[in-house]
Enzyme design. Structure first.
Site, short mmCIF file in Angstrom:
data_model
loop_
_atom_site.label_atom_id
_atom_site.label_comp_id
_atom_site.label_asym_id
_atom_site.label_seq_id
_atom_site.Cartn_x
_atom_site.Cartn_y
_atom_site.Cartn_z
N CYS A 1 11.97 -1.87 13.81
CA CYS A 1 10.49 -2.06 15.00
C CYS A 1 11.64 -1.94 16.52
O CYS A 1 11.22 -1.14 17.70
CB CYS A 1 9.93 -3.15 15.00
SG CYS A 1 8.84 -3.43 13.87
N ARG B 1 2.26 -0.28 11.12
CA ARG B 1 3.04 1.10 11.36
C ARG B 1 1.91 2.26 11.59
O ARG B 1 2.23 2.72 11.05
CB ARG B 1 4.92 1.07 10.65
CG ARG B 1 5.54 1.28 11.87
CD ARG B 1 7.08 1.74 11.39
NE ARG B 1 7.08 0.49 10.23
CZ ARG B 1 8.36 -0.14 11.13
NH1 ARG B 1 8.53 -0.24 12.09
NH2 ARG B 1 8.46 -1.25 10.20
#
Length: 201
Positions: free
Chosen positions: A44, A119
């Site tokens: 991330c 995601r």
């Protein structure tokens, strides 16, 4: 209710690292709404750094970035501050603190087993219609170049009413809408097209 391609994106109002925002604030703009599993995680972090490096590329396309996870606002602030301190990158777009998971559930972004966000990426057009959506595995980072290419393809469809063929890049020819009558189909063949159902610009 699940989010579907071609349907209106669910509106929301949320606390973010840039203040309170609503999706309806972004009418007449393209929006890239993306979720990440957790703050202070390696993949991330690389994604946020790259989104920030490409921030102006999105702005030039009239695309606003909005991040989202179920972490708290304080966690987001500490993480973005750490990215700035360690990498010299300022995250210029808002990141939603969806601690009650309401927005994430509206967009089907919750991993119910892990309890965090997946995601995911949504491209929302100026009419606030969902035009593109994709989910990446937790262990696979996003391809920002492909996301930008997809935005450009959708914008070509928006402005020129074309479809884009395999591996299309900006500057390539698009595919025209299919013929609406038999005469139109036959005319395409007479014009030398290999098939009546594929005609490029």
């Amino acid at each position: 209710m699940p989010v579907y391609l071609g349907k209106r994106a669910p509106d929301f109002t949320a606390n973010t690292t840039r203040g309170v925002i609503s999706l309806s604030d972004y009418k007449n703009k393209w929006v890239l709404l993306f979720s990440h599993p957790a703050d202070f995680t390696p993949i991330c972090t690389t994604e946020f750094i790259e989104f920030s490096r490409r921030y102006n590329d999105f702005k030039e396309l009239n695309v606003e970035l909005i991040g989202l996870s179920v972490d708290s606002l304080q966690s987001h602030i500490e993480w973005l501050k750490d990215i700035y301190e360690k990498f010299g990158i300022e995250i210029q777009f808002p990141v939603i603190a969806d601690i009650n998971k309401e927005i994430a559930r509206e967009y089907n972004l919750i991993d119910e087993n892990a309890g965090n966000t997946v995601r995911g990426v949504f491209i929302i057009d100026p009419n606030q219609t969902v035009r593109w959506m994709i989910y990446y595995p937790a262990e696979t980072g996003r391809n920002i170049d492909e996301i930008l290419r997809s935005v450009k393809a959708l914008q070509a469809n928006w402005s020129r009413k074309i479809a884009t063929p395999v591996n299309w890049r900006p500057g390539d020819k698009g595919i025209l809408p299919p013929p609406s009558t038999l005469e139109d189909a036959l005319q395409r063949i007479r014009e030398g097209n290999k098939t009546w159902y594929i005609k490029t610009e």
